[in-house]
Design a protein around this motif. Structure first.
Motif, PDB file in Angstrom:
ATOM      1  N   ALA A 240     -62.737  78.337 -83.241  1.00  0.00           N
ATOM      2  CA  ALA A 240     -61.463  78.623 -83.902  1.00  0.00           C
ATOM      3  C   ALA A 240     -61.061  80.046 -83.570  1.00  0.00           C
ATOM      4  O   ALA A 240     -61.904  80.887 -83.232  1.00  0.00           O
ATOM      5  CB  ALA A 240     -61.564  78.444 -85.412  1.00  0.00           C
ATOM      6  N   VAL A 241     -59.774  80.315 -83.652  1.00  0.00           N
ATOM      7  CA  VAL A 241     -59.255  81.677 -83.583  1.00  0.00           C
ATOM      8  C   VAL A 241     -58.641  81.959 -84.939  1.00  0.00           C
ATOM      9  O   VAL A 241     -57.799  81.196 -85.434  1.00  0.00           O
ATOM     10  CB  VAL A 241     -58.212  81.831 -82.459  1.00  0.00           C
ATOM     11  N   LEU A 242     -59.076  83.040 -85.587  1.00  0.00           N
ATOM     12  CA  LEU A 242     -58.680  83.352 -86.942  1.00  0.00           C
ATOM     13  C   LEU A 242     -57.484  84.302 -86.977  1.00  0.00           C
ATOM     14  O   LEU A 242     -57.245  85.051 -86.033  1.00  0.00           O
ATOM     15  CB  LEU A 242     -59.850  83.972 -87.703  1.00  0.00           C
ATOM     16  N   SER A 243     -56.763  84.267 -88.090  1.00  0.00           N
ATOM     17  CA  SER A 243     -55.628  85.169 -88.292  1.00  0.00           C
ATOM     18  C   SER A 243     -55.564  85.533 -89.770  1.00  0.00           C
ATOM     19  O   SER A 243     -56.276  84.956 -90.599  1.00  0.00           O
ATOM     20  CB  SER A 243     -54.327  84.483 -87.872  1.00  0.00           C
ATOM     21  N   ARG A 244     -54.689  86.461 -90.105  1.00  0.00           N
ATOM     22  CA  ARG A 244     -54.577  86.854 -91.507  1.00  0.00           C
ATOM     23  C   ARG A 244     -54.128  85.679 -92.375  1.00  0.00           C
ATOM     24  O   ARG A 244     -54.552  85.538 -93.521  1.00  0.00           O
ATOM     25  CB  ARG A 244     -53.603  88.018 -91.650  1.00  0.00           C
TER      26      ARG A 244
END
Length: 253
Positions: A240-244
């Motif tokens: 996964a690529v995480l974000s705020r």
């Protein structure tokens, strides 16, 4: 052949967590203070210490050598961005280096890195190729959730040689639910507590970029690492690529 399952990160919710579920995330304060952060995660099962990774190491090392041919690691935008981040955190960037800078510096001077464990060697080679810090943690040694956050000062950290330390209050750490710090100074140094070893079977790998093209480079790194890990070990790989807005990666253990 390993099954690759892209895993979608999702916002935090109030649903109940079972004792078989852990999660990884960055605190909202970290996202606020470092809006350029891009974090990629990879969960891999079925890891063993007897795998052969040399051909893959060669390909990543060749890429690193090509990037270093024009200068030193200090000239790379990925490293420059982490140096600015360390300065922002009140750390002298030539005293405390992010993990990828330390690896590149040693690689440039010695022409190779010492072999530690096939998975660690692979993560180090990918970190060299992308100039982005990569942390590999043994999931069995993490208690509950793992969060990148500011330390309160009462967390416990073990060096690679087993010596206990306490992070400074306000220092950015990887801290679990039991108060164990699994990294110091964010991307500077990992803990011996969750270091990958011969008995490691499930790993959580975290790659973090803060440079201008991190939104492209971090997903590329995660994809390259997932392909390499999946081609070597017979377990499963999820990424996964995480974000705020979607900061959490759930791990069923």
């Amino acid at each position: 052949m390993t099954a690759h399952h892209p895993m979608t990160a999702h916002p935090m919710t109030a649903h109940s967590m079972t004792d078989r579920t852990m999660y990884f995330q960055h605190s909202d304060e970290i996202w606020s203070e470092h809006p350029g952060l891009v974090a990629g995660v990879l969960l891999a099962t079925g890891i063993t210490a007897d795998a052969v990774v040399e051909p893959r190491l060669h390909a990543f090392n060749t890429r690193a050598k090509a990037r270093l041919a024009a200068g030193t690691e200090a000239d790379l935008p990925e490293i420059q961005a982490w140096r600015r981040t360390f300065s922002q955190m009140g750390l002298k960037p030539t005293r405390y280096r992010c993990a990828s800078e330390s690896l590149l510096r040693r690689f440039r001077k010695e022409g190779a890195l010492p072999r530690i464990h096939p998975l660690v060697d692979l993560c180090n080679a990918v970190s060299l190729a992308f100039a982005i810090p990569v942390a590999a943690l043994d999931v069995a040694e993490i208690s509950g959730h793992l969060e990148v956050r500011h330390a309160s000062g009462d967390e416990s950290y073990l060096t690679m040689s087993g010596e206990p330390e306490s992070p400074e209050p306000g220092e950015v750490t990887f801290t679990d639910a039991a108060g164990h710090a699994h990294a110091r100074r964010w991307t500077n140094r990992q803990s011996g507590r969750s270091a990958v070893r011969d008995t490691t079977r499930t790993v959580l790998i975290v790659a973090e970029g803060v440079h201008a093209s991190a939104a492209t480079d971090v997903p590329d790194l995660v994809a390259a690492l997932a392909d390499a890990v999946g081609g070597v070990w017979p377990g499963t790989v999820r990424t996964a690529v995480l974000s705020r807005s979607a900061p959490r990666f759930d791990v069923e253990v």
